[in-house]
Design an enzyme around this catalytic site. Structure first.
Site, mmCIF file in Angstrom:
data_model
loop_
_atom_site.group_PDB
_atom_site.id
_atom_site.type_symbol
_atom_site.label_atom_id
_atom_site.label_comp_id
_atom_site.label_asym_id
_atom_site.label_seq_id
_atom_site.Cartn_x
_atom_site.Cartn_y
_atom_site.Cartn_z
ATOM 1 N N ARG A 99 0.755 -1.276 0.289
ATOM 2 C CA ARG A 99 -0.543 -0.038 0.269
ATOM 3 C C ARG A 99 0.907 1.106 0.059
ATOM 4 O O ARG A 99 0.262 2.646 -0.192
ATOM 5 C CB ARG A 99 -0.542 0.015 1.093
ATOM 6 C CG ARG A 99 -2.550 1.255 1.138
ATOM 7 C CD ARG A 99 -3.268 0.674 2.083
ATOM 8 N NE ARG A 99 -3.887 -0.612 2.196
ATOM 9 C CZ ARG A 99 -4.712 -0.760 1.559
ATOM 10 N NH1 ARG A 99 -5.178 0.712 0.495
ATOM 11 N NH2 ARG A 99 -5.857 -2.080 1.049
ATOM 12 N N ASP A 116 -9.366 2.988 -6.694
ATOM 13 C CA ASP A 116 -9.950 1.925 -5.106
ATOM 14 C C ASP A 116 -10.048 0.712 -6.276
ATOM 15 O O ASP A 116 -11.300 -0.107 -5.142
ATOM 16 C CB ASP A 116 -11.272 2.973 -5.470
ATOM 17 C CG ASP A 116 -11.727 2.941 -3.821
ATOM 18 O OD1 ASP A 116 -10.848 3.255 -2.970
ATOM 19 O OD2 ASP A 116 -13.678 3.059 -4.061
ATOM 20 N N THR A 166 -3.694 17.834 2.198
ATOM 21 C CA THR A 166 -4.971 17.107 2.619
ATOM 22 C C THR A 166 -5.984 17.623 4.114
ATOM 23 O O THR A 166 -5.235 18.019 4.481
ATOM 24 C CB THR A 166 -4.042 15.814 3.413
ATOM 25 O OG1 THR A 166 -3.436 14.826 1.931
ATOM 26 C CG2 THR A 166 -5.256 14.751 3.587
ATOM 27 N N ILE A 205 -8.883 15.662 0.107
ATOM 28 C CA ILE A 205 -7.893 15.590 -1.067
ATOM 29 C C ILE A 205 -8.654 17.481 -0.816
ATOM 30 O O ILE A 205 -9.950 16.770 -1.478
ATOM 31 C CB ILE A 205 -7.300 15.338 -2.020
ATOM 32 C CG1 ILE A 205 -6.678 13.726 -1.349
ATOM 33 C CG2 ILE A 205 -6.615 16.637 -3.031
ATOM 34 C CD1 ILE A 205 -5.167 14.283 -0.824
ATOM 35 N N LEU A 241 -10.750 10.250 -7.688
ATOM 36 C CA LEU A 241 -9.502 9.671 -7.614
ATOM 37 C C LEU A 241 -9.036 8.619 -8.547
ATOM 38 O O LEU A 241 -9.634 7.294 -7.859
ATOM 39 C CB LEU A 241 -7.986 10.276 -6.384
ATOM 40 C CG LEU A 241 -8.429 11.642 -5.733
ATOM 41 C CD1 LEU A 241 -7.944 10.569 -4.474
ATOM 42 C CD2 LEU A 241 -8.054 12.466 -6.469
ATOM 43 N N CYS A 293 -17.163 6.254 11.853
ATOM 44 C CA CYS A 293 -17.316 7.137 10.675
ATOM 45 C C CYS A 293 -19.087 6.729 9.834
ATOM 46 O O CYS A 293 -18.941 5.358 9.617
ATOM 47 C CB CYS A 293 -16.305 6.956 9.739
ATOM 48 S SG CYS A 293 -16.619 7.620 8.011
ATOM 49 N N CYS A 314 -22.212 9.340 4.035
ATOM 50 C CA CYS A 314 -22.807 10.927 4.413
ATOM 51 C C CYS A 314 -21.498 11.679 4.308
ATOM 52 O O CYS A 314 -20.235 11.295 3.733
ATOM 53 C CB CYS A 314 -22.042 9.943 6.292
ATOM 54 S SG CYS A 314 -21.797 12.073 7.445
ATOM 55 N N ASP A 315 -22.075 13.075 3.866
ATOM 56 C CA ASP A 315 -21.448 14.168 3.591
ATOM 57 C C ASP A 315 -20.696 15.040 4.293
ATOM 58 O O ASP A 315 -20.298 16.162 3.920
ATOM 59 C CB ASP A 315 -21.879 14.621 2.300
ATOM 60 C CG ASP A 315 -21.724 13.716 1.357
ATOM 61 O OD1 ASP A 315 -21.125 12.386 0.917
ATOM 62 O OD2 ASP A 315 -22.904 13.543 0.615
#
Ligand code: SF4
Length: 375
Positions: A61, A145, A163, A169, A180, A226, A253-254
């Site tokens: 990663r 992703d 960030t 981002i 992305l 989250c 959720c935004d």
């Protein structure tokens, strides 16, 4: 071939990227060593929750060249997804409606972005002399992703933004409503140095607005708290402490993005694929809860929502209905599904019915993380 003009190729890559519909392309090296300790610490704290895959694959990663041998550069791409009509955020204030995260209102983005990155790779290949073209050892691989890739640190390094304290981002002329994607390459392209400085400043709006207090400190997300994780990644029961603060958020959720002042610069997407489908930007909880499994499968075809499956969809909607004002038709609909869809759904319906039986309840809109540092 040492005299190949990589600077011209980098300029061409950016032009091709724009022609393919990306809003921005940046190029960075594959060195993420500065991010390795932070990732290890985050994993050691268990903030990834059930997302065990975050800790798998060893160091791949944080070391792109271990994921795709020979990787020397990462081409990072940005694609806006904000629907033109931003009134959808008002749905959050209507307890009878279902809030679906903006990124999931339209078609799933993975295929679209991967296809464009593959086209970009083809254009690059066509521009190369034979001796530089990909072969078994020299690969160009697109990722969206879908693999162990630290996409945000790469985008940050590639100059696509900084960030934010909410860990996403941010771009000073485009906000944060974008996807992305990455193209790994062995080509020694010139690296973009235009990193945007961090412009969060003293602001802490995203940390404060989070209904479940999922940020133990700036730049750190405890995914287990989250709502995106709870409604999308978590397979089992949603811990009770989070159910009231979830409100009517049934898929993602935004809040941390919606409150961010930099998102006044966000541009609406040009992609028709990302526009809301099946009225998901303004649907009643009850209407969605009444979808049969066949309707769920039909209406979420090609959508990111489908991956959670029908049971988890009902689980999330049951929580939303438990938070809705007490109404006989909601109680009837919840009771009608009791005993039909397994223990997970049943337990959430029972919770929702218990909530509905308290007509004068005041829903807890926020929950404090007992382990969060003072901010
Ligand atoms: S809301 Fe404020 S602190 Fe959070 S990402 Fe935006 S500018 Fe940074």
């Amino acid at each position: 071939m040492s005299d190949f003009d990589y600077h011209q190729l980098a300029r061409d890559i950016k032009r091709w990227g724009r022609e393919l519909g990306f809003q921005q392309i940046g190029i960075t090296d594959a060195d993420l060593s500065a991010h390795e300790p932070g990732l290890q610490e985050w994993l050691a704290k268990g903030y990834q929750g059930e997302m065990q895959w975050m800790g798998e694959h060893g160091n791949k990663r944080s070391r792109p060249a271990e994921l795709v041998p020979g990787t020397a550069r990462v081409i990072s791409a940005r694609l806006d997804y904000l629907p033109g009509d931003t009134a959808q955020i008002k749905v959050l204030k209507d307890a009878d409606k279902a809030y679906v995260s903006r990124y999931a209102l339209g078609r799933d983005y993975h295929k679209l972005i991967r296809k464009r990155l593959a086209t970009l790779a083809k254009k690059i290949e066509n521009a190369l002399p034979d001796e530089l073209k990909p072969n078994g050892e020299r690969q160009m691989r697109p990722f969206v992703d879908s693999a162990p890739v630290l996409e945000r640190p790469l985008a940050d390094k590639a100059g696509l933004g900084w960030t934010g304290k909410h860990t996403l981002i941010l771009n000073d002329s485009a906000g944060s409503w974008f996807f992305l994607g990455e193209l790994f390459t062995y080509l020694p392209l010139p690296i973009d140095k235009s990193e945007q400085p961090n412009r969060c400043g003293e602001c802490t709006a995203c940390l404060k607005v989070c209904p479940t207090d999922a940020f133990p400190e700036p730049y750190t997300l405890d995914a287990r708290r989250c709502i995106s994780y709870l409604t999308i990644e978590l397979k089992g029961a949603i811990p009770e402490e989070f159910r009231e603060p979830m409100g009517n958020r049934v898929f993602g959720c935004d809040d941390c993005q919606a409150i961010c002042p930099w998102n006044k610069y966000a541009k609406p997407t040009c992609e028709t694929d990302f526009l809301p489908r099946h009225g998901l930007d303004n649907s009643d909880l009850l209407t969605l809860f009444k979808w049969s499994e066949a309707e769920f499968l039909k209406n979420t075809e090609g959508s990111a929502i489908r991956r959670i499956g029908y049971q988890r969809w009902l689980r999330n909607l049951a929580v939303g209905l438990g938070n809705a004002p007490t109404r006989p038709d909601i109680i009837d609909a919840l009771q009608a599904r009791l005993g039909q869809h397994g223990e997970l759904v049943n337990e959430h319906i029972q919770w929702a019915l218990a909530q509905q039986a308290r007509p004068n309840r005041r829903r807890k809109r926020k929950i404090k993380n007992p382990h969060a540092n003072a901010r």
